[in-house]
Design an enzyme around this catalytic site. Structure first.
Site, mmCIF file in Angstrom:
data_model
loop_
_atom_site.group_PDB
_atom_site.id
_atom_site.type_symbol
_atom_site.label_atom_id
_atom_site.label_comp_id
_atom_site.label_asym_id
_atom_site.label_seq_id
_atom_site.Cartn_x
_atom_site.Cartn_y
_atom_site.Cartn_z
ATOM 1 N N GLY A 268 -4.935 6.673 17.333
ATOM 2 C CA GLY A 268 -5.384 6.854 15.942
ATOM 3 C C GLY A 268 -4.102 7.234 14.823
ATOM 4 O O GLY A 268 -3.582 6.462 13.896
ATOM 5 N N ILE A 269 -3.399 8.439 15.109
ATOM 6 C CA ILE A 269 -2.305 8.967 14.268
ATOM 7 C C ILE A 269 -1.043 8.015 14.621
ATOM 8 O O ILE A 269 -0.428 7.744 13.742
ATOM 9 C CB ILE A 269 -2.275 10.282 14.726
ATOM 10 C CG1 ILE A 269 -3.484 11.272 14.656
ATOM 11 C CG2 ILE A 269 -0.945 11.048 13.951
ATOM 12 C CD1 ILE A 269 -3.481 12.715 14.971
ATOM 13 N N HIS B 37 -4.871 10.172 29.839
ATOM 14 C CA HIS B 37 -4.456 9.022 28.693
ATOM 15 C C HIS B 37 -3.592 8.063 29.651
ATOM 16 O O HIS B 37 -2.533 7.147 28.854
ATOM 17 C CB HIS B 37 -3.861 9.576 27.626
ATOM 18 C CG HIS B 37 -4.639 10.346 26.500
ATOM 19 N ND1 HIS B 37 -3.987 11.389 25.811
ATOM 20 C CD2 HIS B 37 -5.769 10.187 26.145
ATOM 21 C CE1 HIS B 37 -4.755 11.812 25.255
ATOM 22 N NE2 HIS B 37 -6.053 11.264 25.172
ATOM 23 N N ASN C 171 -17.793 3.136 29.322
ATOM 24 C CA ASN C 171 -17.152 4.458 29.117
ATOM 25 C C ASN C 171 -18.113 5.287 28.772
ATOM 26 O O ASN C 171 -18.794 5.090 27.756
ATOM 27 C CB ASN C 171 -15.932 4.250 28.064
ATOM 28 C CG ASN C 171 -15.236 5.733 27.746
ATOM 29 O OD1 ASN C 171 -15.729 6.484 28.628
ATOM 30 N ND2 ASN C 171 -14.411 5.602 26.958
ATOM 31 N N LEU D 38 -1.117 9.667 20.253
ATOM 32 C CA LEU D 38 -1.500 10.600 19.327
ATOM 33 C C LEU D 38 -3.104 10.581 18.605
ATOM 34 O O LEU D 38 -3.125 9.638 17.829
ATOM 35 C CB LEU D 38 -0.513 10.822 18.036
ATOM 36 C CG LEU D 38 0.885 10.875 18.801
ATOM 37 C CD1 LEU D 38 1.881 11.216 17.415
ATOM 38 C CD2 LEU D 38 1.117 12.230 19.930
ATOM 39 N N GLY D 39 -3.937 10.966 19.286
ATOM 40 C CA GLY D 39 -5.384 10.692 18.643
ATOM 41 C C GLY D 39 -5.899 12.224 18.383
ATOM 42 O O GLY D 39 -5.116 13.158 18.106
ATOM 43 N N ARG E 77 -14.321 3.341 33.020
ATOM 44 C CA ARG E 77 -13.227 4.411 32.815
ATOM 45 C C ARG E 77 -13.631 5.555 33.442
ATOM 46 O O ARG E 77 -14.955 6.190 33.285
ATOM 47 C CB ARG E 77 -13.293 4.581 31.264
ATOM 48 C CG ARG E 77 -12.086 5.582 30.968
ATOM 49 C CD ARG E 77 -12.159 5.966 29.586
ATOM 50 N NE ARG E 77 -10.752 6.672 29.368
ATOM 51 C CZ ARG E 77 -10.460 6.802 28.308
ATOM 52 N NH1 ARG E 77 -10.795 6.251 27.153
ATOM 53 N NH2 ARG E 77 -9.168 7.451 28.065
ATOM 54 N N ARG F 52 -7.634 20.959 19.856
ATOM 55 C CA ARG F 52 -7.510 21.545 20.905
ATOM 56 C C ARG F 52 -6.094 22.220 20.820
ATOM 57 O O ARG F 52 -5.256 21.674 19.994
ATOM 58 C CB ARG F 52 -7.369 20.621 22.237
ATOM 59 C CG ARG F 52 -8.600 20.010 22.787
ATOM 60 C CD ARG F 52 -8.261 18.806 23.684
ATOM 61 N NE ARG F 52 -9.104 17.803 23.430
ATOM 62 C CZ ARG F 52 -8.857 16.863 24.083
ATOM 63 N NH1 ARG F 52 -7.944 16.491 24.977
ATOM 64 N NH2 ARG F 52 -9.688 15.763 23.838
ATOM 65 N N ASN G 111 -1.263 4.726 12.773
ATOM 66 C CA ASN G 111 -1.859 4.460 11.266
ATOM 67 C C ASN G 111 -1.034 5.809 10.454
ATOM 68 O O ASN G 111 -1.422 5.582 9.241
ATOM 69 C CB ASN G 111 -3.297 4.875 11.117
ATOM 70 C CG ASN G 111 -4.069 3.650 12.119
ATOM 71 O OD1 ASN G 111 -3.943 2.698 11.676
ATOM 72 N ND2 ASN G 111 -4.513 3.990 13.234
HETATM 73 P P1 ADP Z 1 -9.885 9.673 19.812
HETATM 74 O O1 ADP Z 1 -9.840 8.582 20.246
HETATM 75 O O2 ADP Z 1 -8.718 10.734 20.689
HETATM 76 O O3 ADP Z 1 -10.959 10.357 19.489
HETATM 77 P P2 ADP Z 1 -8.401 8.459 17.506
HETATM 78 O O4 ADP Z 1 -7.486 7.687 18.398
HETATM 79 O O5 ADP Z 1 -9.347 7.562 16.964
HETATM 80 O O6 ADP Z 1 -8.853 9.612 18.362
HETATM 81 O O7 ADP Z 1 -7.470 9.148 16.543
HETATM 82 C C1 ADP Z 1 -8.184 9.942 15.737
HETATM 83 C C2 ADP Z 1 -7.037 10.542 14.664
HETATM 84 O O8 ADP Z 1 -6.151 9.302 13.983
HETATM 85 C C3 ADP Z 1 -7.626 11.343 13.496
HETATM 86 O O9 ADP Z 1 -6.681 12.393 13.129
HETATM 87 C C4 ADP Z 1 -7.454 10.321 12.389
HETATM 88 O O10 ADP Z 1 -6.888 11.140 11.016
HETATM 89 C C5 ADP Z 1 -6.441 9.491 12.802
HETATM 90 N N1 ADP Z 1 -6.591 7.937 12.551
HETATM 91 C C6 ADP Z 1 -7.347 7.147 12.943
HETATM 92 N N2 ADP Z 1 -7.341 6.013 12.161
HETATM 93 C C7 ADP Z 1 -6.640 6.098 10.993
HETATM 94 C C8 ADP Z 1 -6.353 5.441 9.912
HETATM 95 N N3 ADP Z 1 -6.765 4.182 10.143
HETATM 96 N N4 ADP Z 1 -5.640 5.662 8.963
HETATM 97 C C9 ADP Z 1 -4.879 6.909 9.341
HETATM 98 N N5 ADP Z 1 -5.375 7.843 10.221
HETATM 99 C C10 ADP Z 1 -5.963 7.516 11.285
#
Ligand code: ADP
Length: 421
Positions: A337-338, A187, A7, A216-217, A98, A248, A341
């Protein structure tokens, strides 16, 4: 079969090495950072490292002027005898890249040829920040592995099934016909992966699934999946539109950029920066990481509370729209991420669908369990960790296998030809 997944960014290469015999297993993953800049370095985590104290990789500082040097550095690290991941470079059977934007040219993953490179180059104007680095990675891959098949896996391909009346913008049709201005969606690798997993969890075939998938990241998008196909998605011509994101803006009135230019004196060329990097959660409460925003809201910070209210509202509005488009989904799926988690965000979004019979098991939601559906829920609610690299490895292995099979068939046909007298 060993497969490399790359990537490539403008100054970084994220990589993973997979063993794709049977179910793909990640052998090593890492990143080369600051390519072409001072202080470049390689970080690698090897699946055998915990049992292998002589693994040298962890962090290596090195001069990395370009992407090809970066890939060579990764190869040297993976060839380390102590780890035993790779004995020879020719064990690598395929390289998967990718590629963010495939425009309208690609509806699925493809083997990279000169024609494919030209088509990816044609999409550079649509996604300069992403496709240009992907091409750098592809060229570097060809330089280091001239005889290894390379495969492009596109973020846009899954969304090529959107019907015309949904991908067109209500603007003069020439904008589409002459400049390709339409909704592409992003995505897609992630949405497709979690949709297929959801179908498996629901015990149905992917071609029967109706779902709303929420990636949701930092970048976020929501997709309506009908019969296993993407039928609408929140990101559009660029990954800037749709729901509110970390930094964004998501959707805003199209007149706003021009207004900011004429009234607030913001230079036109600074507007993409403002809307991509200084907006979203960050624009409202100065924090872009949801964990920080939640902590702020807990402390009573008004701006953090406002940012969260806006974030949740906009997610729910898209889910509601797609609920109607699908005539009711079988499942709502959260990922990234969101999505994976943050129980608080899922709870607050799903609360708005209680009137449609959605219920959540609070204990399971708090543990980020896979199935967080409550009793008698009208729609299953799932939390499925995404794995885009795994999809790229699988797609690469599938195409390499097909090439091998086609090569074997050609060799068989040739040996069956009558020998010249
Ligand atoms: P990207 O790949 O788009 O950069 P991610 O999928 O890593 O983003 O998501 C980032 C978001 O996810 C952030 O807002 C972060 O707060 C949340 N996040 C990631 N990991 C965790 C975790 N273990 N606990 C809580 N929030 C998380």
């Amino acid at each position: 079969m060993k497969v490399f997944v790359l990537n490539s960014g403008s100054s970084s290469i994220k990589f993973q090495l997979f063993d794709c015999v049977g179910a793909p297993a990640a052998l090593a993953k890492g990143v080369v950072e600051r390519i072409g800049l001072a202080g470049s370095r390689l970080t690698c985590a090897c699946s055998r490292a915990p049992h292998n104290p002589s693994c040298p990789a962890k962090r290596v500082a090195a001069d990395v002027p370009d992407h090809a040097t970066g890939i060579k550095l990764v190869c040297n690290c993976l060839l380390n005898k102590a780890c035993g991941l790779l004995d020879r470079l020719d064990e690598v059977a395929g390289i998967g890249h990718r590629v963010v934007h495939g425009g309208e040219s690609f509806t699925e993953s493809v083997r990279i040829t000169e024609v494919v490179i030209d088509a990816i180059e044609n999409c550079v104007k649509l996604a300069p920040l992403h496709n240009r680095p992907a091409l750098m990675g592809i060229r570097a891959g060809t330089e280091v592995f001239p005889n290894v098949p390379q495969v492009a896996v596109f973020d846009t391909a899954f969304h090529q099934t959107l019907p015309r009346h949904r991908y067109l913008y209500a603007a003069p049709l020439e904008f589409y016909e002459e400049y390709g201005v339409r909704k592409y969606g992003f995505h897609g690798i992630s949405h497709q992966y979690v949709a297929r997993k959801a179908a498996r969890l629901l015990g149905t075939g992917p071609e029967r699934l109706k779902a709303i998938t929420c990636h949701l990241g930092n970048g976020s998008s929501i997709t309506a999946v009908d019969s296993g196909k993407s039928v609408d998605t929140s990101m559009g011509f660029t990954p800037l539109s749709g729901v509110m994101m970390g930094s964004r803006s998501g959707d805003l009135d199209p007149y706003i950029p021009l207004f900011l230019h004429t009234e607030a004196g913001i230079e036109l060329n600074r507007i993409p920066e403002v809307l991509n990097k200084e907006s979203g959660l960050k624009g409202v409460c100065r924090l872009r990481d949801v964990r920080d925003v939640l902590a702020g809201a807990e402390r009573g910070d008004k701006q953090c509370r406002l940012a969260l209210d806006m974030f949740v509202y906009r997610l729910a509005a898209y889910i509601g729209a797609y609920w109607v488009i699908l005539g009711g989904p079988d499942a709502i799926v959260f990922t990234a991420g969101i999505g994976e988690n943050v129980p608080e965000v899922r709870r607050r979004v799903l609360e708005k669908f209680r009137f449609l019979g959605v219920t959540v098991d609070e204990a399971k939601n708090a543990e980020n369990a896979v199935d967080i559906s409550g009793k008698n829920t009208s729609v299953r609610v799932l939390v499925i960790p995404t794995n885009e690299e795994l999809v790229i490895a699988q797609e690469t292995a599938r195409i390499v296998d097909a090439l091998d099979a086609a090569g074997a068939a050609t060799r068989r046909d040739q040996s069956a030809l009558p020998r010249p007298p």
